[in-house]
Structures are given as C-alpha cells and as structure tokens.
Scaffold this active site. Structure first.
Site, short mmCIF file in Angstrom:
data_model
loop_
_atom_site.label_atom_id
_atom_site.label_comp_id
_atom_site.label_asym_id
_atom_site.label_seq_id
_atom_site.Cartn_x
_atom_site.Cartn_y
_atom_site.Cartn_z
N SER A 229 48.59 31.98 23.86
CA SER A 229 48.03 33.31 23.66
C SER A 229 48.71 34.31 24.57
CB SER A 229 46.53 33.31 23.99
OG SER A 229 46.32 33.22 25.40
N ASP A 230 48.67 35.58 24.16
CA ASP A 230 48.94 36.62 25.13
C ASP A 230 47.75 36.63 26.08
OD1 ASP A 230 50.04 38.73 26.52
OD2 ASP A 230 50.48 39.91 24.74
N TRP A 231 47.91 37.26 27.22
CA TRP A 231 46.91 37.16 28.28
C TRP A 231 45.64 37.94 27.89
CZ3 TRP A 231 50.66 34.27 28.85
CH2 TRP A 231 50.92 33.53 29.99
#
Length: 744
Positions: A229-231
């Site tokens: 995932s992106d953060w």
C-alpha cells in the site's frame, strides 16, 4: 527461504498476519521463531530519503545524505533509456551503502493535467515513454539486488482529495493511457514490488480493487512480486488482502491485525489468501538477502547527476544568442535569486538531503573565466516582489552583452499534497522580465520548475532554457549547456500549451464531490491537442540543439501476419548531423490510423531512440513495431483489436515536427463479437457467423428475397441499431423464438 510453503506451515495465523502488515513506518515485520528478519524500505525515487535509525517515523528531521539526481520530470526529458538505467544503478548502489532493501520508486503515473502537484515525480504524459524509462530505472536499481516499487498503481493523477477521490475512467482509457506504462514495466523489468495508489478507481479504493490488483496485474500480466500500500491507503484490511494487497504500510496495529484474525477465524477470509500474501512478503525478504554491503563513490555519482541533468535540459528556443563563448570582452549579467539559491528538487516525501549542491552562478564563473559575470538577485527566492531588488537588477543589466535571467516556481507552489492553481510563473518574476526585455540587451530565460509553466512571455526572450528540477548538480549542468560545453539534447516529455484552458482535462480537474471524471478519454496531452489542432507553445518531443539534423528516406517493411501472431513492421530512417557540432537527436516514431471505426488519436508515440552523431555523420535508425502498436482496446470485444486497413507511420523530432511519413496497409479481421439478445441487428448482420445464421432463420419469400426487415435497406439504416430482442416485438420477420434460437 527456498520452501515457502514449509516455512508458512510452521507459522501461526498471528505470525502470518504480522508479515502482511509491517512493523513500523519503514520496516516489514520479523518472525524470529521462524528465522525471518525484517527489511527496510525508503522513499525515492530520484534519491534516497533514509531516516536515521533513531529518527521520528514521519521523517521530519533531515535524512541521511544521498545524491539528489534529477527529478522524474527532468530525467524523462533526456529520452535516454541507458542514462536512466545508469541512474537507477547508482541509486541501488547508494541503497546498498545505506543498508536499504527497497526504494519506493519510480513513479510512472501519467501527467493528465499540468496542475498535478506531484508532476515533478512523474515521467510523462505518454505511457510508452513513461513505461520504457520506468523499466530502465527498475532494471538499474534491481541490478544491485535492491528492490524497486513501481507506483502509484493506478490512475493517481492529482493530489486534491487524493485519499478519497474516485477517478472515473472507462476501460479503454485505462488500457490505452493509464495502464500500459505499468504493464511494460511489469513485463520487462519484473519489479520486486508495486505500490497501489491512494485514490479510488471507479468507486473502489485501489488498495482493495480486485480487478486492478489480481485480475489485471497478476492474472493478465503475470506479476509474481509483492503489492504494497501507499502509506495510509488501506481502509479495509480484509477486503484489501482478499483483493491482492500483500503488505500494509505503515501497520494499523490493533485494527488491521484484529480484523484479519477475526475474518480467518470466522471463515470469511480464506486462510489460503493470507498464506499467499505472507508468502510474497517472505519472497521479498529472501530477495533482499542477496543484497551485499557497498561503498558508494559520491563524487562519481555527483558527476553522473551533472551529466544526467545536462542531458535533461531542454532548449526551448534560441535566436542564436546561445551558446556563450568566453571572452575578456564578454559582459554577462546574471539576474535572479535562483541563480544563487537554486531550487533543484520538489517538496514532500521525495525530498533528499543532498551530498553537495552546485550553484549556477559559481559554475558560470568557472566556465567563463575571462568574462565579466555580474549578479543581481532581482527578487526574493519565494517569488515575492521587491521593488529595490528589481530596480537594481535593471540597472545592472544595462551595460551587459547578455542577461541570464533565472526564473522558476517557488517551493510553496508545487509539492506532494496539493495541486497547483495555475501554470504561471510568479507575477514579480514576470514583471522583472518585462522590464529587462525593454532594453536592447538579449535576455536568456533559465527555468527551474518541476511542472510545466506557461510561456506567453516567450516573445520577450532571446532564448529559453528549461532545466526542470535537475538535482544537486543542476547548477553545473546549466552552465555546461549555456556555454556549449554540453550540446542540449533534452526533449519535452510533456506538452507546454499556450493556455491552461487548452488542456483536455481542464473541465474535469480536479473534480467535485469526491469524483473526477476523465471525460477526455484517450485524448491526453499531445493526443488531445493534436486531435483538435490546438496551437501549443512547445509540442511534446520538442527540443533544440546547437547543431542541425536532417532525416533521409523512410522505409517501412511488413512481415508476418496478424492471424499468425507474428506481424512486424521494420521502420528505418537515416539521420545526418549537418551542423558543425557533435550532438544527439531523439528520433520519434508515431503511428496513426486515419480511418477507424472508433475515435483514435491522430498520432501516438510507438518508438524512439536517442542517437549521437558527429558533424557530418549519418546513422540508420531502425525500429520494430508490432500488432499491439497498431491496435486499440475494444470495449466491445474486451481485448486489443487491430482493425485492418491503412496506417500512417510518421518519424520526426516532435509530435508537431514530422520529418518523413510513410503508409502501410495491414490485413486483419476483427475478432467475432460476443453476440447476444442485446446486440443490434447491424452487429448481427456484420458478424461472419451470426449474419448467415440470422438470415437463414428469417428466410426468403417465393422470389428469393429476404423476409421482413432484411429486405428493406432503408429500414435497416433507420432501426438497425435496435437490439434484436427489441425488434422481435415489431413484427418485421424477427420473432422472440428466433432470438432464443440464435442466443442459446
């Protein structure tokens, strides 16, 4: 790590869950009982942003020093695959030096709008260019046994409401514009990881989009690496894991782990899916074990950064004032605080703590040792007006032979986290340009900006040098180009329009009420400007040189066949340097389908090559195009389709500077439609199988004429676009029983 299944079988559900969540902001989770260590990731992509081990999680203190290479918007303008691969290799070597396992980059999202605040981190408005350069970056990084993370998958084209906005994109547009770059990187460089986007795609968050993460990425493209995932992009960990998201970063401890544990216990999440995700994390850890320590030569990397920046600079216009030649009689007035306090990178998560920084003013004085080089700041670095500074700059320029005016966007106008409001340079800078251009001294504008800016003022400049945000060695690189030590060879990876309103995304950016409609479809960037014959300031692919190139005869040879799966077009052209300086030309191949059953761009980039030529030297440049290069994505057929007929092959120096053109006729039959009761009469009649079947059922009268509507061409024109299920009620020779027979 050779037997993942055996390793997994010895783990508890809790241990497997921990692997899929990371342990903190930058690390995966360790499982000591199984001998599994944690690995570390770091922001990129144009330089490392490794936080010290005792740093705060969000990285609000300076990261460890690293080489700041040109940002993506600059590096893409090099159009140089080998150079990008070399930069990737250097990044990988520095990652080994800093004990990093995965670098979070490159970013290959399409520049849909010039206003996207993160455009400096992205490569191009064209998917082929973005894909080829992105693949080269991944190959370079991973040659050092350091993983890449190709991002942000997919349709992440704005910062406004970026964690919630739904990008509403039809499948053809996705397949032709927003996915091909990722597809090329996946198939040609096998990145260790892919990072999902923050946004929703057609209503579903990318982090839990099964079609995107599993059906397309894995089932169609064959990806076998890890999806992270992106953060902060995960909103439902159970749905995300089921969709194909292997690793959540950073972990939502006490939330995501509990949700996964409960779902497995309740049987609503198949433990086999958890095993798949945990296994991919273990595979990543195993790959990272091949990384060995290294010691980077930062001086050599600075030299590479300077060379890369020089190759990326685009000479937009030049009336002959450049290059400057050193002479005791030459008087140069350098104006603009950006020449003394350079802006060389963007703001946000990709910000690098550089090992050193070249100052343009200092570098110019080194390369013009006998000339007089004066300086006046002209404005403060944030672009605010200062009448005293402007007056002093005008006075200083009065006695010069040439003015080098350094202009650009302040850091506060473009960054991750927000989009730009316009494409203009600061008003104070433009006002200073107006005043300086009133004098008879030629003004050379030197730009520092991550995203394209409008150049409505171009008539007041003798030359324009677009430097982008070219990293810590940008100052030396611009001095190289201005003095002719480097012959500029950068070409625009994005179009510069006359007006923001001319961009096809203008009416649908950044959207409203949580949705942004990609109403321009496939007509993004130059595809849109060319389709409407809209004048532009500087076209896609444009860039000048201090020498001149001529193109010879174009040849196009066809071999193989579409049906046989081996169709190929061998395209060749001879390019000659007819000037008196060595230089590099970017040869661009565009393909167009003038007569198509669907709306297609006038031309699309399908191949390119950067060629080095000495004065008087000629080289034949060859390319091979495939059926895919001639095809479009058919939503009717659900696949890539090549529509037989005549295709136009254009080769030139930009999308608006076509030097040679050829045509080729390709034989190809459209695949049969998947006909059903909602298919129209015209679709049934046009189908090689469905047409005869329908005609046989409708039958003929005693004189051999078709029955009902099939005997009336005018009526077919009028209502032939009705589904046959609707026509069955009209009493025109087609019955509901016939429809059932045809579609059973």
């Amino acid at each position: 790590m050779t037997d993942l299944q055996s390793l997994l079988s010895g783990m508890t559900v809790a241990e497997k869950i921990s692997l899929t969540m990371g342990s903190d902001f930058w690390h995966t989770a360790a499982v000591p009982t199984a001998g599994v260590e944690r690995i570390m990731v770091s922001d990129g992509p144009h330089g490392l942003r490794r936080q010290p081990d005792d740093a705060d999680h969000v990285g609000l203190i300076p990261s460890l020093p690293a080489t700041c290479f040109p940002t993506a918007s600059a590096l893409a303008s090099s159009w140089d695959v080998e150079l990008v691969r070399e930069v990737g290799t250097a990044l990988g070597l520095e990652a080994r030096t800093q004990a990093l396992d995965v670098v979070l980059g490159p970013g290959i999202n399409i520049k849909r709008s010039p206003l996207c605040g993160r455009n400096f981190e992205y490569l191009s408005e064209d998917p082929l260019l973005a894909g080829h350069l992105g693949a080269a970056m991944v190959q370079g990084l991973q040659s050092q046994n350091v993983g890449a993370s190709v991002k942000h998958y997919a349709a992440n084209n704005q910062e406004t409401d970026r964690l919630r906005v739904s990008a509403e994109v039809d499948e053809r547009t996705l397949r032709e514009i927003y996915l091909p770059g990722f597809e090329y990187v996946i198939k040609n460089s096998r990145p260790w990881t892919v990072m999902c986007a923050y946004n929703r795609l057609n209503g579903v968050h990318a982090s839990q989009h099964h079609w995107l993460l599993t059906e397309v990425l894995r089932d169609e493209w064959g990806y076998d690496g890890l999806v992270m995932s992106d953060w902060g992009a995960v909103h439902d960990r159970v749905a995300a894991l089921a969709a194909g998201l292997d690793l959540e970063m950073p972990p939502q401890l006490g939330v995501s782990d509990v949700a996964l544990r409960d779902a497995v216990a309740a049987g609503t999440l198949d433990e086999a899916l958890l095993d798949l995700a945990a296994g991919r994390v273990l595979q990543l850890v195993g790959r990272a074990r091949s990384r060995t320590p290294a010691s980077a030569d930062y001086d050599a990397h600075h030299a590479l950064a300077r060379r890369a920046a020089g190759e990326s600079i685009v000479l937009l216009q030049n009336d002959g004032v450049l290059p400057l030649t050193d002479s005791p009689s030459l008087k140069v007035c350098v104006v603009g605080e950006l020449a003394r306090t350079p802006r060389f990178q963007g703001a946000g998560s990709s910000q690098v703590n550089p090992t050193r920084v070249d100052v343009p003013l200092d570098e110019l004085r080194i390369l013009l040792p006998t000339a007089t080089v004066d300086f006046a700041p002209g404005f403060v670095v944030d672009g605010q007006d200062d009448a005293g500074l402007a007056d002093a700059a005008v006075d200083a320029a009065a006695g010069a032979d040439v003015v080098l005016l350094f202009l650009g966007l302040p850091p506060g106008e473009e960054s991750e986290g927000f989009d730009r409001l316009n494409m203009d340079l600061p008003a104070a800078q433009l006002a200073l340009l107006d005043r300086l251009s009133e004098a008879p001294v030629p003004v050379v504008v030197v730009l520092s900006n991550g995203s394209a800016v409008l150049t409505r003022w171009s008539g007041r400049a003798a030359a324009i040098v677009e430097c982008w945000l070219s990293g810590q060695a940008a100052g030396g690189a611009v001095a190289d180009v201005l003095t002719g030590a480097v012959n500029p060879s950068g070409r625009l990876a994005e179009t510069i329009p006359h007006r923001l309103e001319d961009n096809t995304s203008y009416l649908n950016f950044p959207g409203e009420s949580g949705r942004v409609r990609y109403g321009e479809g496939v007509f993004v960037g130059y595809r849109g400007y060319d389709a409407t014959s809209t004048p532009v300031a500087f076209p896609f692919g444009h860039g000048l040189s201090y020498t001149t190139f001529e193109y010879g005869t174009l040849t196009v040879a066809q071999s193989g066949s579409y049906e046989g799966g081996d169709l190929a077009l061998a395209v060749a052209v001879t390019v000659t340097n007819v000037g008196d300086r060595a230089g590099r030309e970017v040869v661009q191949v565009y393909v167009g389908d003038p007569v198509a059953s669907v709306s297609r761009p006038r031309r699309e980039l399908k191949a390119f090559a950067k060629v080095a030529l000495d004065p008087g030297e000629s080289k034949q440049v060859s390319f091979t195009l495939t059926a895919r290069d001639l095809s479009y994505w058919s939503t009717v057929h659900g696949q890539w389709v090549l529509e037989g007929g005549e295709f136009r092959i254009e080769v030139g120096a930009s999308s608006r500077d076509i030097r040679v053109t050829g045509t080729v006729t390709v034989r190809a039959e459209l695949p049969p439609l998947r006909l059903d009761a909602m298919s129209t009469l015209q679709e049934w009649l046009a189908d090689p199988t469905g047409g005869p079947a329908l005609r046989e059922l409708v039958g003929h009268d005693g004189q051999g004429r078709p029955n009902g509507i099939l005997a009336n061409d005018e009526l077919i024109k009028l209502i032939g676009n009705f589904p046959i299920s609707s026509l069955a009620s009209f009493g025109l020779g087609i019955s509901h029983d016939m429809v059932r027979q045809l579609t059973r």
